[in-house]
Design a protein around this motif. Structure first.
Motif, mmCIF file in Angstrom:
data_model
loop_
_atom_site.group_PDB
_atom_site.id
_atom_site.type_symbol
_atom_site.label_atom_id
_atom_site.label_comp_id
_atom_site.label_asym_id
_atom_site.label_seq_id
_atom_site.Cartn_x
_atom_site.Cartn_y
_atom_site.Cartn_z
ATOM 1 N N ALA A 1 32.324 36.839 41.657
ATOM 2 C CA ALA A 1 33.711 37.288 41.602
ATOM 3 C C ALA A 1 34.432 36.736 42.821
ATOM 4 O O ALA A 1 33.799 36.324 43.794
ATOM 5 C CB ALA A 1 33.780 38.815 41.600
ATOM 6 N N ILE A 2 35.748 36.734 42.742
ATOM 7 C CA ILE A 2 36.567 36.432 43.912
ATOM 8 C C ILE A 2 37.422 37.671 44.137
ATOM 9 O O ILE A 2 38.237 38.036 43.292
ATOM 10 C CB ILE A 2 37.415 35.166 43.701
ATOM 11 C CG1 ILE A 2 36.486 33.980 43.501
ATOM 12 C CG2 ILE A 2 38.356 34.956 44.882
ATOM 13 C CD1 ILE A 2 37.173 32.674 43.210
ATOM 14 N N ILE A 3 37.194 38.314 45.267
ATOM 15 C CA ILE A 3 37.858 39.576 45.572
ATOM 16 C C ILE A 3 38.629 39.403 46.877
ATOM 17 O O ILE A 3 38.050 39.005 47.893
ATOM 18 C CB ILE A 3 36.837 40.727 45.692
ATOM 19 C CG1 ILE A 3 36.029 40.842 44.396
ATOM 20 C CG2 ILE A 3 37.540 42.042 46.017
ATOM 21 C CD1 ILE A 3 34.856 41.771 44.472
ATOM 22 N N ASN A 4 39.920 39.681 46.821
ATOM 23 C CA ASN A 4 40.800 39.486 47.982
ATOM 24 C C ASN A 4 40.701 38.060 48.511
ATOM 25 O O ASN A 4 40.722 37.820 49.715
ATOM 26 C CB ASN A 4 40.495 40.494 49.091
ATOM 27 C CG ASN A 4 40.943 41.886 48.744
ATOM 28 O OD1 ASN A 4 41.931 42.082 48.044
ATOM 29 N ND2 ASN A 4 40.209 42.873 49.217
ATOM 30 N N ASP B 1 27.467 42.299 40.365
ATOM 31 C CA ASP B 1 26.663 43.520 40.443
ATOM 32 C C ASP B 1 27.590 44.729 40.621
ATOM 33 O O ASP B 1 28.809 44.591 40.720
ATOM 34 C CB ASP B 1 25.635 43.437 41.577
ATOM 35 C CG ASP B 1 26.264 43.183 42.944
ATOM 36 O OD1 ASP B 1 27.502 43.271 43.075
ATOM 37 O OD2 ASP B 1 25.501 42.899 43.884
ATOM 38 N N THR B 2 27.017 45.903 40.630
ATOM 39 C CA THR B 2 27.797 47.140 40.714
ATOM 40 C C THR B 2 28.671 47.164 41.965
ATOM 41 O O THR B 2 29.842 47.546 41.911
ATOM 42 C CB THR B 2 26.865 48.362 40.702
ATOM 43 O OG1 THR B 2 26.082 48.328 39.511
ATOM 44 C CG2 THR B 2 27.637 49.666 40.756
ATOM 45 N N GLU B 3 28.133 46.736 43.080
ATOM 46 C CA GLU B 3 28.894 46.738 44.339
ATOM 47 C C GLU B 3 30.119 45.831 44.252
ATOM 48 O O GLU B 3 31.212 46.196 44.695
ATOM 49 C CB GLU B 3 27.990 46.305 45.491
ATOM 50 C CG GLU B 3 28.679 46.335 46.837
ATOM 51 C CD GLU B 3 27.761 45.889 47.965
ATOM 52 O OE1 GLU B 3 28.297 45.602 49.044
ATOM 53 O OE2 GLU B 3 26.535 45.834 47.778
ATOM 54 N N SER B 4 29.959 44.656 43.666
ATOM 55 C CA SER B 4 31.086 43.728 43.516
ATOM 56 C C SER B 4 32.159 44.309 42.604
ATOM 57 O O SER B 4 33.355 44.171 42.880
ATOM 58 C CB SER B 4 30.608 42.383 42.946
ATOM 59 O OG SER B 4 29.790 41.709 43.863
ATOM 60 N N CYS C 1 34.060 46.970 44.509
ATOM 61 C CA CYS C 1 34.972 46.340 45.472
ATOM 62 C C CYS C 1 36.198 45.772 44.759
ATOM 63 O O CYS C 1 37.325 45.870 45.265
ATOM 64 C CB CYS C 1 34.262 45.234 46.241
ATOM 65 S SG CYS C 1 33.081 45.816 47.458
ATOM 66 N N ALA C 2 35.984 45.176 43.594
ATOM 67 C CA ALA C 2 37.096 44.609 42.832
ATOM 68 C C ALA C 2 38.058 45.693 42.365
ATOM 69 O O ALA C 2 39.280 45.515 42.412
ATOM 70 C CB ALA C 2 36.561 43.816 41.635
ATOM 71 N N VAL C 3 37.521 46.824 41.941
ATOM 72 C CA VAL C 3 38.370 47.930 41.491
ATOM 73 C C VAL C 3 39.195 48.462 42.661
ATOM 74 O O VAL C 3 40.404 48.669 42.536
ATOM 75 C CB VAL C 3 37.519 49.052 40.846
ATOM 76 C CG1 VAL C 3 38.354 50.306 40.620
ATOM 77 C CG2 VAL C 3 36.919 48.564 39.533
ATOM 78 N N VAL C 4 38.577 48.653 43.812
ATOM 79 C CA VAL C 4 39.307 49.136 44.990
ATOM 80 C C VAL C 4 40.389 48.134 45.376
ATOM 81 O O VAL C 4 41.529 48.512 45.663
ATOM 82 C CB VAL C 4 38.341 49.394 46.168
ATOM 83 C CG1 VAL C 4 39.090 49.623 47.470
ATOM 84 C CG2 VAL C 4 37.437 50.576 45.854
ATOM 85 N N ALA C 5 40.059 46.847 45.379
ATOM 86 C CA ALA C 5 41.043 45.820 45.727
ATOM 87 C C ALA C 5 42.210 45.821 44.750
ATOM 88 O O ALA C 5 43.372 45.679 45.146
ATOM 89 C CB ALA C 5 40.375 44.445 45.761
ATOM 90 N N ALA C 6 41.913 45.994 43.462
ATOM 91 C CA ALA C 6 42.976 46.012 42.449
ATOM 92 C C ALA C 6 43.876 47.234 42.614
ATOM 93 O O ALA C 6 45.100 47.126 42.538
ATOM 94 C CB ALA C 6 42.367 45.990 41.049
ATOM 95 N N VAL C 7 43.282 48.380 42.863
ATOM 96 C CA VAL C 7 44.064 49.605 43.071
ATOM 97 C C VAL C 7 44.953 49.449 44.307
ATOM 98 O O VAL C 7 46.144 49.780 44.285
ATOM 99 C CB VAL C 7 43.141 50.840 43.197
ATOM 100 C CG1 VAL C 7 43.903 52.049 43.716
ATOM 101 C CG2 VAL C 7 42.484 51.139 41.862
ATOM 102 N N ASN C 8 44.399 48.896 45.388
ATOM 103 C CA ASN C 8 45.178 48.689 46.607
ATOM 104 C C ASN C 8 46.300 47.686 46.384
ATOM 105 O O ASN C 8 47.420 47.886 46.862
ATOM 106 C CB ASN C 8 44.282 48.228 47.754
ATOM 107 C CG ASN C 8 43.365 49.321 48.243
ATOM 108 O OD1 ASN C 8 43.620 50.500 48.038
ATOM 109 N ND2 ASN C 8 42.287 48.927 48.885
ATOM 110 N N ALA C 9 46.019 46.627 45.664
ATOM 111 C CA ALA C 9 47.040 45.609 45.402
ATOM 112 C C ALA C 9 48.152 46.172 44.532
ATOM 113 O O ALA C 9 49.334 45.916 44.771
ATOM 114 C CB ALA C 9 46.409 44.390 44.734
#
Length: 82
Positions: A9-12, A40-43, A46-54
């Motif tokens: 994934a590419i996150i932030n 994986d679950t951790e990624s 992290c992607a969900v948190v980044a999306a919510v923050n964005a």
């Protein structure tokens, strides 16, 4: 990270590596032609948190329809050219 490992994934703007790849097999060539990273679950978390923050930061969600249309049409033009 091995040199053949693909980002899952590419996150932030940063690639995330889970250490697992899914191989793309071409039966007409009888060989693996590519691989993609498996998130994986951790990624995913992290992607969900980044999306919510964005989303909460405004920007796209708060922009006008005309602005979003301009951006999306520009993206489509770039895709058409390439």
């Amino acid at each position: 990270m091995s040199k053949n490992q693909q980002p899952s994934a590419i996150i932030n703007g940063m690639p995330e590596y889970s250490g697992q790849n899914f191989e793309i097999y071409d039966p007409s060539l009888d060989e693996v032609i590519n691989a993609v990273g498996i998130a994986d679950t951790e990624s995913v978390e992290c992607a969900v948190v980044a999306a919510v923050n964005a989303f909460g930061a405004g920007g796209w969600a708060d922009s006008s329809v005309a602005y979003r249309q301009t951006i999306l049409r520009s993206c489509a033009d770039i895709i058409d050219k390439n």
